[in-house]
Enzyme design. Sequence first.
Site, PDB file in Angstrom:
ATOM      1  N   LYS A 213       0.865  -1.181   0.000  1.00 31.78           N
ATOM      2  CA  LYS A 213       0.000   0.000   0.000  1.00 31.78           C
ATOM      3  C   LYS A 213       0.902   1.231   0.000  1.00 31.78           C
ATOM      4  CE  LYS A 213      -4.124   1.960   2.162  1.00 31.78           C
ATOM      5  NZ  LYS A 213      -3.732   3.326   1.858  1.00 31.78           N
ATOM      6  N   ARG A 218      -3.895   7.898  -5.481  1.00 36.39           N
ATOM      7  CA  ARG A 218      -4.537   6.932  -6.366  1.00 36.39           C
ATOM      8  C   ARG A 218      -4.993   7.615  -7.650  1.00 36.39           C
ATOM      9  NH1 ARG A 218      -9.230   2.670  -4.464  1.00 36.39           N
ATOM     10  NH2 ARG A 218      -9.495   1.579  -6.468  1.00 36.39           N
ATOM     11  N   GLU A 262      -1.236   4.021  -8.819  1.00 36.08           N
ATOM     12  CA  GLU A 262      -0.800   4.948  -7.782  1.00 36.08           C
ATOM     13  C   GLU A 262       0.323   5.807  -8.339  1.00 36.08           C
ATOM     14  OE1 GLU A 262      -1.420   5.671  -3.441  1.00 36.08           O
ATOM     15  OE2 GLU A 262      -2.400   4.323  -4.855  1.00 36.08           O
ATOM     16  N   PHE A 302      -1.997  -1.364 -10.356  1.00 36.66           N
ATOM     17  CA  PHE A 302      -2.338  -2.504  -9.499  1.00 36.66           C
ATOM     18  C   PHE A 302      -3.642  -3.199  -9.892  1.00 36.66           C
ATOM     19  CE2 PHE A 302      -3.889   1.248  -7.081  1.00 36.66           C
ATOM     20  CZ  PHE A 302      -5.238   0.919  -6.927  1.00 36.66           C
ATOM     21  N   LYS A 380      -7.404  -3.351   4.097  1.00 37.64           N
ATOM     22  CA  LYS A 380      -6.126  -2.662   4.291  1.00 37.64           C
ATOM     23  C   LYS A 380      -5.596  -2.973   5.684  1.00 37.64           C
ATOM     24  CE  LYS A 380      -8.654   1.633   5.229  1.00 37.64           C
ATOM     25  NZ  LYS A 380      -8.871   3.029   4.784  1.00 37.64           N
TER      26      LYS A 380
END
Length: 509
Positions: A213, A218, A262, A302, A380
């Site tokens: 992460k 994003r 990202e 991703f 997450k």
Amino acid sequence: MLLLDVANTSLTVRDTSSRLTKVAHIGELLGRAAPEPEAVATVVSWLSGELRQRQIGVGWASLRSRPSPAAQPTLTVAGVDATFSEIGAVSGKGSQARRAELVSGLFARSTDTEQTFLLGLLGGELRQGALAGIMADAVAKAADIPAAAVQRAAMLGGDLPAVAAAALSGGAVALQAFTLRVGRPVGPMLAQTASSVAEALEKHGGTAIFEAKLDGARVQIHRAGDEVTVYTRSLDDVTARLPEVVEATLALPVHTLIADGEAIALRPDNRPHRFQVTASRFGRSVDVAAARAAQPLSVFFFDVLHRDGVDLIDEPASDRLAALDDLAPPSQRVNRLLTSDADAASGFLDATLDAGHEGVMAKAPAAPYLAGRRGASWLKVKPVHTLDLVVLAVEWGSGRRRGKLSNIHLGARDPASGEFVMVGKTFKGMTDAMLQWQTARFSELAVGGTDGQVVHLRPEQVVEIALDGVQKSTRYPGGVALRFARVLRYRDDKGPAEADTIDNVRSLY
């Protein structure tokens, strides 16, 4: 439709805890607005707590002093929305005064109930429990079509207000136009939280895809031939500000594409810069060429939702990632690990944290991409920091919190001077019971009475705050500010001398 109709419905919805009752009231309001499709879209946006214009440059400072309310309602939804657009378009010399004039004029024409609604809407505190799921159900009820059809259209169209307008004017047939389309942003899939990688594995049935992460921004990337469009998480078009993302996408062997990624600023050793460095590239007034020369951005993909005429959004995550691996080089993909071993997952988390990133995402291998939803198939996992801080001041709330002392100003102890240094504000995490308690408690600690918008306090009450991190700030005297701070509990077992120091706070930076 009158603004008063919306304001009254907002109050009614706020005062009920029943989901079905909320849906019924909003659905009835939308039914009355149906002859005006634009009004439908505006009402859905407002009752979701958002302006259709997103930002118009009006903050709390310009709302503190207001004219007396009007005696009779005259404002329409269309008229107020047009005024918001006019306020947002103000620029250049004298813009601040002109914007204040327009805001004052709007409030002068508003009744007391309408002023309360506008305060909550413009101040970002319109908390009436009309969440996206409730709004979608209300649209379905008003249009007499299945809720699943509305939810699907909103997911793919990325814009519930537009879906609502279409549903109430054209029914279920009109929603067939909301399909996955290159160039039209899709509501991003969001994640729930897990306390550990072991919990994430358990929730995913024993096997999960773990991904780094990154502490970047994003982006959703669309490509049609040589045309690339880049959207933020909030679906704002930022293509012109991110040429590196455009170039990286054009280098991929693909003709049409919708991808999740990202954008992040990296140091020469590939460790991430602080989030503010990345975020600075997204500003509207940034000199892109100069900013890029000073600090280029990297992009890491991703997920893939569409590739060369084939929609992948409903395919399992494992298949979408296989398509991504076939498309993007490893240097432009987020690191990941497929495992059922908790020790291996923990090692992956530790390595990701050691590299300077936020934590990991744990994704169910068989899950589709649930656009616009916070699904349990994405979890997450990241460390949560806590600090014991002192409440220095508090602000009167509005909307649902009207009459309650709400937004608290937080201070850390300076051991050198014995004073407290402000490091942030928050109203997140406060329950109704907590609001009631702190209103009584802070009234006792108030210095100089509780008449003003900001009530200053004797620095005696300690509160435990959870936060995601600390960022550099010129706004606060300590030079740092808390990121995503929320209240965990008030610490009556601790005195202000036991609060965390400003050095403790800075150490998290």
